[in-house]
Enzyme design. Sequence first.
Site, mmCIF file in Angstrom:
data_model
loop_
_atom_site.group_PDB
_atom_site.id
_atom_site.type_symbol
_atom_site.label_atom_id
_atom_site.label_comp_id
_atom_site.label_asym_id
_atom_site.label_seq_id
_atom_site.Cartn_x
_atom_site.Cartn_y
_atom_site.Cartn_z
ATOM 1 N N ASP A 24 0.848 -1.189 0.000
ATOM 2 C CA ASP A 24 0.000 0.000 0.000
ATOM 3 C C ASP A 24 0.884 1.239 0.000
ATOM 4 O O ASP A 24 1.898 1.284 0.704
ATOM 5 C CB ASP A 24 -0.887 -0.030 1.259
ATOM 6 C CG ASP A 24 -1.750 1.206 1.378
ATOM 7 O OD1 ASP A 24 -2.045 1.837 0.338
ATOM 8 O OD2 ASP A 24 -2.141 1.546 2.519
ATOM 9 N N ASN A 26 -0.629 4.589 0.094
ATOM 10 C CA ASN A 26 -1.307 5.812 0.576
ATOM 11 C C ASN A 26 -2.054 5.625 1.890
ATOM 12 O O ASN A 26 -2.887 6.447 2.253
ATOM 13 C CB ASN A 26 -2.266 6.328 -0.506
ATOM 14 C CG ASN A 26 -3.351 5.310 -0.840
ATOM 15 O OD1 ASN A 26 -3.302 4.176 -0.354
ATOM 16 N ND2 ASN A 26 -4.313 5.710 -1.640
ATOM 17 N N ASP A 28 -4.400 3.620 2.861
ATOM 18 C CA ASP A 28 -5.798 3.184 2.962
ATOM 19 C C ASP A 28 -5.918 1.679 3.267
ATOM 20 O O ASP A 28 -7.014 1.143 3.328
ATOM 21 C CB ASP A 28 -6.587 3.545 1.692
ATOM 22 C CG ASP A 28 -6.104 2.794 0.459
ATOM 23 O OD1 ASP A 28 -5.131 2.003 0.566
ATOM 24 O OD2 ASP A 28 -6.706 2.984 -0.619
ATOM 25 N N ASP A 32 -1.584 -1.134 -3.956
ATOM 26 C CA ASP A 32 -1.896 -0.366 -5.164
ATOM 27 C C ASP A 32 -0.690 -0.365 -6.114
ATOM 28 O O ASP A 32 0.375 -0.889 -5.778
ATOM 29 C CB ASP A 32 -2.308 1.066 -4.784
ATOM 30 C CG ASP A 32 -1.395 1.659 -3.713
ATOM 31 O OD1 ASP A 32 -0.160 1.573 -3.894
ATOM 32 O OD2 ASP A 32 -1.899 2.164 -2.687
ATOM 33 N N ASP A 208 -8.526 -15.235 -17.378
ATOM 34 C CA ASP A 208 -9.322 -15.838 -16.311
ATOM 35 C C ASP A 208 -10.293 -16.880 -16.882
ATOM 36 O O ASP A 208 -10.892 -16.669 -17.945
ATOM 37 C CB ASP A 208 -10.111 -14.709 -15.628
ATOM 38 C CG ASP A 208 -10.715 -15.114 -14.306
ATOM 39 O OD1 ASP A 208 -9.965 -15.485 -13.400
ATOM 40 O OD2 ASP A 208 -11.959 -15.052 -14.182
ATOM 41 N N GLU A 273 -6.051 -19.634 -17.559
ATOM 42 C CA GLU A 273 -6.404 -20.293 -16.293
ATOM 43 C C GLU A 273 -7.390 -21.405 -16.611
ATOM 44 O O GLU A 273 -8.528 -21.133 -17.014
ATOM 45 C CB GLU A 273 -7.040 -19.306 -15.307
ATOM 46 C CG GLU A 273 -7.262 -19.966 -13.947
ATOM 47 C CD GLU A 273 -8.444 -19.418 -13.139
ATOM 48 O OE1 GLU A 273 -8.465 -19.611 -11.922
ATOM 49 O OE2 GLU A 273 -9.367 -18.829 -13.738
HETATM 50 O O1 ISL Z 1 -13.801 -24.283 -9.667
HETATM 51 C C1 ISL Z 1 -12.674 -23.988 -9.362
HETATM 52 C C2 ISL Z 1 -11.556 -24.956 -9.479
HETATM 53 O O2 ISL Z 1 -11.976 -26.134 -10.111
HETATM 54 C C3 ISL Z 1 -12.407 -22.658 -8.828
HETATM 55 O O3 ISL Z 1 -11.128 -22.653 -8.336
HETATM 56 C C4 ISL Z 1 -12.602 -21.607 -9.923
HETATM 57 O O4 ISL Z 1 -12.350 -22.140 -11.138
HETATM 58 C C5 ISL Z 1 -11.691 -20.478 -9.752
HETATM 59 O O5 ISL Z 1 -12.073 -19.847 -8.572
HETATM 60 C C6 ISL Z 1 -11.752 -19.491 -10.915
HETATM 61 O O6 ISL Z 1 -10.913 -18.469 -10.580
HETATM 62 C C7 ISL Z 1 -10.853 -17.258 -11.246
HETATM 63 O O7 ISL Z 1 -12.092 -16.685 -11.556
HETATM 64 C C8 ISL Z 1 -12.895 -16.266 -10.465
HETATM 65 C C9 ISL Z 1 -12.139 -15.453 -9.429
HETATM 66 O O8 ISL Z 1 -12.916 -15.314 -8.272
HETATM 67 C C10 ISL Z 1 -10.826 -16.110 -9.094
HETATM 68 O O9 ISL Z 1 -10.119 -15.329 -8.170
HETATM 69 C C11 ISL Z 1 -10.087 -16.289 -10.388
HETATM 70 O O10 ISL Z 1 -8.786 -16.765 -10.208
HETATM 71 C C12 ISL Z 1 -13.998 -15.436 -11.062
HETATM 72 O O11 ISL Z 1 -13.449 -14.445 -11.879
HETATM 73 CA CA CA Z 2 -3.650 1.988 -1.250
#
Ligand code: ISL
Ligand code: CA
Length: 553
Positions: A24, A26, A28, A32, A208, A273
């Site tokens: 951090d 600032n 809060d 950041d 993601d 991911e």
């Molecule tokens: O179902 C899962 C594993 O088999 C979960 O781990 C899921 O797939 C995972 O949480 C997905 O993660 C990503 O997308 C989510 C977010 O909350 C996570 O932090 C991110 O890494 C929604 O955007």
């Molecule tokens: Ca901050």
Amino acid sequence: MKTSARLWWQDGAIYQIYPRSFQDSNGDGIGDLPGILSRIDYLATLGVEAVWISPFYPSPMADFGYDVADYCNVDPIFGTLPDFIRLIDALHTRGLRVILDFVPNHSSDQHPWFLESKISRDNPKQDWYLWRDPAPGAGVPESRPPNNWQSHFGGPAWTYNPERGQFYYHSFLRQQPDLNWRNPEVRKAIYAAMRFWLDRGVDGFRMDVLWLLIKDDQFRDNPLNPDWSGGGSSFGRVLPLYTADRPETHEVVAEMRAVMASYPNRDAVLIGEIYLPLRDLVAYYGFDPNTADLRGADMPFNFHLIQTPWNADRIAQLIREYEGQLPTGAWPNWVLGNHDQTRIATRLGEYQARVAAMLLLTLRGTPTLYYGDELGMTDGSIHPDQVRDPAELNQPGIGMGRDPERTPMLWDNSPVAGFTSGQPWLPVNEGAATRNVAAQSSPDAPRSILNLYRKLLALRRQHPALHAGAISYVQSNSGVLSYRRILGDQQFQIFLNLTDDIKRVTSEPGHILLTTILDGEGADVGGITILEAGEGLLIALKNPHIPDPPNKP
Ligand code: ISL
Ligand code: CA
């Protein structure tokens, strides 16, 4: 493979920063971008190649930034767009690459696209999200979701919207409506946002939930899970046959790759991911059997070390299976932790966490480290009234909460570990007075886990066999995992004692480059060698007299 033909993301390690929790600037209590900038010396000297920064886009923070309200800006909590430009310039100047976390599957329910989409069934964005009529039947419409699809965070994945008289689909929170990836306009808009960041010099994306992008076009019910015991999250009640890993997803990934390939001298990396079994996971490299080209993600994240029991037989088998299933030309990768998973030091304890570090950093393939794991940070203990994670708040007490692995980075022995001058958004871990960067960097702590990480990263950089060589002779023998890394006449032998008992191994002649307890470096070995409980050895072999290894382990 010639080393010169290799790409930066194959040779180097990736370091994940969860920006709320790193530094951090600032007061809060929330980390950041200027905070990250102020820690650039630490990042530049750690020995990693790239930082991956979890989302910092404008967001109502229902899921701490994984609910994006504007794909092309910075949330004021994290700073400004000029702050980001300053950060990326500084990181580049110090030789570090920058990977953004991008969230294509869903936006925030406060994104202008959704605000428009939800007002009527005939607005220009009406088809940008997944809207469905209530299922037929008696009862009020809001009690009749279109099918049985479940949210990853528990409860139905459908939320009723009275303005449209329809439900919308959300893989995660109701504040995270899924975009309709079958709509070409959605694709165009997301690709434009990718270009926005590529134009600003980012070196890649971690996409993601890439395997969730496309849902069944007939919206068929998911089959019931025969193994569901009734406990835990309702997500386990059905099998995600129609909501995950749909075949059309590969087409989208190929388009994303094409967006990145349209840049001259493209060397930006596309990471996905993806939580899937190995066979389905490696399909995301997009190997085209007709042309032998790879058309998919450069690196579908391999989370199998997180999911495999800590057992030499199982891990040896995992390495062999993964290597054996990689398509021609595909580059492997390994992950030990992230912001959604129990920390490795909590799972295994510090000694095995050291062994895990040596494993991660000597396997063939790009390693991804999670901030704090290099200190042996454990999960924080979160009192019920300190819970912040919506996954836990939605379904209290079933262990879905991810706050423990998101506690502040531990910098020094000041009251809040140097993370903030204010109140941290999550409590600082117990034991922070001794387990922190300053303490572990001091001359009094030559054997700290941080020094182990630094040495492993440096050796991995220094020796082509460790970052680019083949892996071979993967074996497990009474709890000891062993393998070699080989390039030309350079050979390294790795022995990892995954048990808490003393073991004997037989080594060819060589000398010890590193041990996980940072003891005995430089000593000659050959013949019977003792491995302490939870010890790993990295040995440079002298005159390996074994024949050339096969291509696959
Ligand atoms: O179902 C899962 C594993 O088999 C979960 O781990 C899921 O797939 C995972 O949480 C997905 O993660 C990503 O997308 C989510 C977010 O909350 C996570 O932090 C991110 O890494 C929604 O955007
Ligand atoms: Ca901050």
